[in-house]
Design a protein around this motif. Sequence first.
Motif, mmCIF file in Angstrom:
data_model
loop_
_atom_site.group_PDB
_atom_site.id
_atom_site.type_symbol
_atom_site.label_atom_id
_atom_site.label_comp_id
_atom_site.label_asym_id
_atom_site.label_seq_id
_atom_site.Cartn_x
_atom_site.Cartn_y
_atom_site.Cartn_z
ATOM 1 N N LEU A 23 1.172 -1.454 0.280
ATOM 2 C CA LEU A 23 -0.168 -0.060 -0.151
ATOM 3 C C LEU A 23 1.122 1.065 -0.498
ATOM 4 O O LEU A 23 1.181 1.679 0.704
ATOM 5 C CB LEU A 23 -1.197 -0.271 1.031
ATOM 6 N N SER A 24 1.789 1.474 -1.378
ATOM 7 C CA SER A 24 2.484 2.423 -1.031
ATOM 8 C C SER A 24 2.255 3.919 -1.337
ATOM 9 O O SER A 24 0.997 4.493 -1.819
ATOM 10 C CB SER A 24 2.723 2.464 -2.790
ATOM 11 N N GLY A 78 3.672 6.052 -2.140
ATOM 12 C CA GLY A 78 4.847 6.783 -2.787
ATOM 13 C C GLY A 78 6.339 5.647 -3.404
ATOM 14 O O GLY A 78 6.156 4.195 -2.690
ATOM 15 N N THR A 79 7.173 6.416 -4.289
ATOM 16 C CA THR A 79 7.967 5.510 -5.062
ATOM 17 C C THR A 79 9.256 5.531 -3.042
ATOM 18 O O THR A 79 10.232 4.345 -4.125
ATOM 19 C CB THR A 79 9.733 7.069 -5.215
ATOM 20 N N ARG A 80 9.647 6.143 -2.967
ATOM 21 C CA ARG A 80 10.469 5.667 -1.469
ATOM 22 C C ARG A 80 10.046 5.234 -0.925
ATOM 23 O O ARG A 80 10.205 4.024 -0.079
ATOM 24 C CB ARG A 80 10.134 7.360 -0.772
ATOM 25 N N ARG A 81 8.110 4.442 0.052
ATOM 26 C CA ARG A 81 8.475 3.668 0.407
ATOM 27 C C ARG A 81 8.487 2.766 -0.300
ATOM 28 O O ARG A 81 8.056 0.932 0.057
ATOM 29 C CB ARG A 81 6.479 3.530 1.240
ATOM 30 N N ALA A 82 8.032 2.447 -2.053
ATOM 31 C CA ALA A 82 8.051 1.166 -2.464
ATOM 32 C C ALA A 82 9.683 0.287 -2.826
ATOM 33 O O ALA A 82 10.003 -0.555 -2.635
ATOM 34 C CB ALA A 82 7.430 1.766 -3.954
ATOM 35 N N SER A 83 10.499 1.905 -2.320
ATOM 36 C CA SER A 83 11.955 1.174 -2.786
ATOM 37 C C SER A 83 12.651 0.595 -1.424
ATOM 38 O O SER A 83 13.059 -0.044 -1.485
ATOM 39 C CB SER A 83 12.313 2.624 -2.955
ATOM 40 N N ALA A 84 11.995 1.068 -0.353
ATOM 41 C CA ALA A 84 11.988 0.335 1.413
ATOM 42 C C ALA A 84 11.989 -0.752 1.183
ATOM 43 O O ALA A 84 12.512 -1.623 1.934
ATOM 44 C CB ALA A 84 11.375 1.535 2.443
ATOM 45 N N PHE A 85 10.421 -1.343 0.740
ATOM 46 C CA PHE A 85 9.952 -2.315 0.399
ATOM 47 C C PHE A 85 11.225 -3.606 0.103
ATOM 48 O O PHE A 85 11.182 -4.657 0.136
ATOM 49 C CB PHE A 85 8.354 -2.579 -0.049
ATOM 50 N N THR A 131 0.877 10.429 -7.512
ATOM 51 C CA THR A 131 2.172 9.998 -8.099
ATOM 52 C C THR A 131 1.357 8.253 -9.043
ATOM 53 O O THR A 131 0.591 7.307 -8.477
ATOM 54 C CB THR A 131 3.365 9.996 -7.536
ATOM 55 N N PRO A 132 2.084 7.913 -10.408
ATOM 56 C CA PRO A 132 2.021 6.566 -10.316
ATOM 57 C C PRO A 132 2.391 5.907 -9.879
ATOM 58 O O PRO A 132 1.712 4.610 -9.877
ATOM 59 C CB PRO A 132 3.191 6.459 -12.173
ATOM 60 N N ASP A 133 3.241 5.538 -8.764
ATOM 61 C CA ASP A 133 3.826 4.763 -8.224
ATOM 62 C C ASP A 133 2.541 4.147 -6.529
ATOM 63 O O ASP A 133 2.512 2.999 -6.527
ATOM 64 C CB ASP A 133 5.162 4.188 -7.440
ATOM 65 N N GLU A 134 1.134 4.920 -6.501
ATOM 66 C CA GLU A 134 0.747 5.490 -5.348
ATOM 67 C C GLU A 134 -0.292 4.330 -5.686
ATOM 68 O O GLU A 134 -0.858 3.869 -4.581
ATOM 69 C CB GLU A 134 -0.010 6.025 -5.098
ATOM 70 N N ALA A 135 -1.241 3.406 -6.933
ATOM 71 C CA ALA A 135 -1.987 3.515 -7.212
ATOM 72 C C ALA A 135 -2.526 3.288 -8.270
ATOM 73 O O ALA A 135 -1.887 4.399 -9.568
ATOM 74 C CB ALA A 135 -3.230 4.026 -6.594
ATOM 75 N N LEU A 159 -5.874 6.505 2.112
ATOM 76 C CA LEU A 159 -5.032 5.535 1.027
ATOM 77 C C LEU A 159 -3.109 5.761 1.837
ATOM 78 O O LEU A 159 -2.855 4.863 1.946
ATOM 79 C CB LEU A 159 -4.674 5.786 0.104
ATOM 80 N N ARG A 160 -3.713 7.052 2.298
ATOM 81 C CA ARG A 160 -1.882 7.351 3.461
ATOM 82 C C ARG A 160 -2.372 7.497 4.345
ATOM 83 O O ARG A 160 -1.195 7.791 4.828
ATOM 84 C CB ARG A 160 -2.191 8.797 2.612
ATOM 85 N N GLY A 161 -3.517 6.472 5.374
ATOM 86 C CA GLY A 161 -3.936 6.594 6.078
ATOM 87 C C GLY A 161 -4.627 8.146 7.104
ATOM 88 O O GLY A 161 -3.772 8.168 8.389
ATOM 89 N N GLU A 162 -4.376 8.550 6.385
ATOM 90 C CA GLU A 162 -4.935 10.354 6.690
ATOM 91 C C GLU A 162 -6.490 10.205 7.200
ATOM 92 O O GLU A 162 -7.390 9.674 6.535
ATOM 93 C CB GLU A 162 -4.468 11.107 6.033
ATOM 94 N N PRO A 163 -7.382 11.434 8.123
ATOM 95 C CA PRO A 163 -8.609 11.334 7.567
ATOM 96 C C PRO A 163 -9.077 11.999 7.151
ATOM 97 O O PRO A 163 -8.605 12.774 5.983
ATOM 98 C CB PRO A 163 -8.844 12.446 9.464
ATOM 99 N N LYS A 164 -11.123 11.519 7.248
ATOM 100 C CA LYS A 164 -10.896 12.034 6.286
ATOM 101 C C LYS A 164 -12.121 13.295 6.195
ATOM 102 O O LYS A 164 -11.861 13.399 7.784
ATOM 103 C CB LYS A 164 -11.851 11.337 5.482
#
Length: 493
Positions: A12-13, A15-22, A67-71, A381-386
């Motif tokens: 559940l990315s 962005g690019t940084r989280r995907a890279s971390a994984f 971003t394209p990597d997020e969803a 998606l980003r874990g923020e409040p609606k």
Amino acid sequence: MRSGPWAGIVVLSRGTRRASAFRRIAAAAGAPPAAEWENTVTRPRILVVGAGFAGVECVRRLERRLTPDEADVTLVTPFSYQPYMPLLPQVASGVLTPQSIALSLRRSRKYRTRIIPGGAVGVDLKAKVCVIRTITDEIVNEPYDYIVLAPGSVTRTFDIPGLVDHAFGLKTLAEAAYIRDHVISQLDLADASPDPAERAARLQFVVVGGGYAGTETAACLQRLTHAAVKRYPRLDPHLIRWHLIDIAPKLMPELGEKLGRSAHEILTRRGIEISLKTSIEKAGPDEVTFTDGRVVPTHTLIWTAGVVASPLIAALGAETVKGRLAVTADMALPGYDGVFALGDAAAVPDLGKGEGAVCPPTAQHAMRQGRHVAENVIATLRGEPKRPYTHKDLGLVVDLGGKDAVSRPLGIELHGLPAQVVARGYHWSALRTNVAKTRVMTNWLLNAVAGDDFVRTGFQARKPAKLRDFEYTNEYMTPEEVRAHVAASRAAQ
């Protein structure tokens, strides 16, 4: 599909940084190399159902903010365009061409949404699978992580004998183009007929529905027929009669007492016969019976008496409010993870009007809700409040054709030419693309300079196509059928 401990991972990315971390963590743990990793990792899947105002605005905001990597974003719609519905009466009257209000979904430079050409006929909310009937009648299953339900509405009909068999609707571009051909064909047939009774019947037109759609349709088409009759020297202009009927006691009560009365006076002065507190009792191929006992010989019955939520909503098996899906103020469906609904299909609370009020099914709300729900999907998606949906009413505009209009922008009541400038200015600015704006403005200028033309374009076939032929309301599945279909599909895999 890869087996082992990495088989079930879904990133559940953010962005690019989280995907890279994984990827780094996976490499340290002995995960597959990067090329094989791409086949294992999947981005969250956002599925948007419907390409009306709400759905398209949602998709546009998602494309801009993610971003394209997020969803991955997928849109389900039978057509790769968004129809600008408020201008359908002007298409029916020939002021605008159908193409001018068909806004392409593929013109955006940031466009990356995958389009499935078809319509959603059912959703298994627990299994997170949408069942889609494509334009080739193939049934496909589309899994999702987040779904935005914006299927819009269909024409509201009642159990009136002959209604769906003999009435025309005005919910699609095809219907608008068809009605224009039909109305002009009635002039042609009346001009050619030696029978006075047939001639009189073909020159009577009935529009049911005193809301915006019905009032604008009657006004625009009445101008068309009275301009066209000058080209038919054998026809008596006084034989052309337009009837506008509505069960309500006032015409367009949303406009207020003064503007509603002004619109009533404009239409009456132009010769449209308005009958309030009246509906139709039955419809036939060559006559319509009103509830007050009158029988009107006619071959043209246009039904615009309101809308109801898409039948897809009933197929969900969830709670509804007067047929619209019951959602919270942030447009989420209670009890279901990742499900949002908006527009004509959802009863979105109107926080500005107090408890129990819901937003009306208007383009103004749908566009704003589309952008707002996209932000809430991104927040989830980003874990923020609606955030709850709130709005400020911009007012109402009604284009009655020519120099006639009534408008109430920001509470200021206008009529005549100033109202027409505001009405067309609002619609023009709301068009999503510069190409559409150019086409619409060109059409308006050409019509103002050269007037109407009265050519049938060939949309009308020998076999009449009526209300039941344009809205495929019998295509939807029941909740039980959806669950059975999804279960059978999974068992067959």
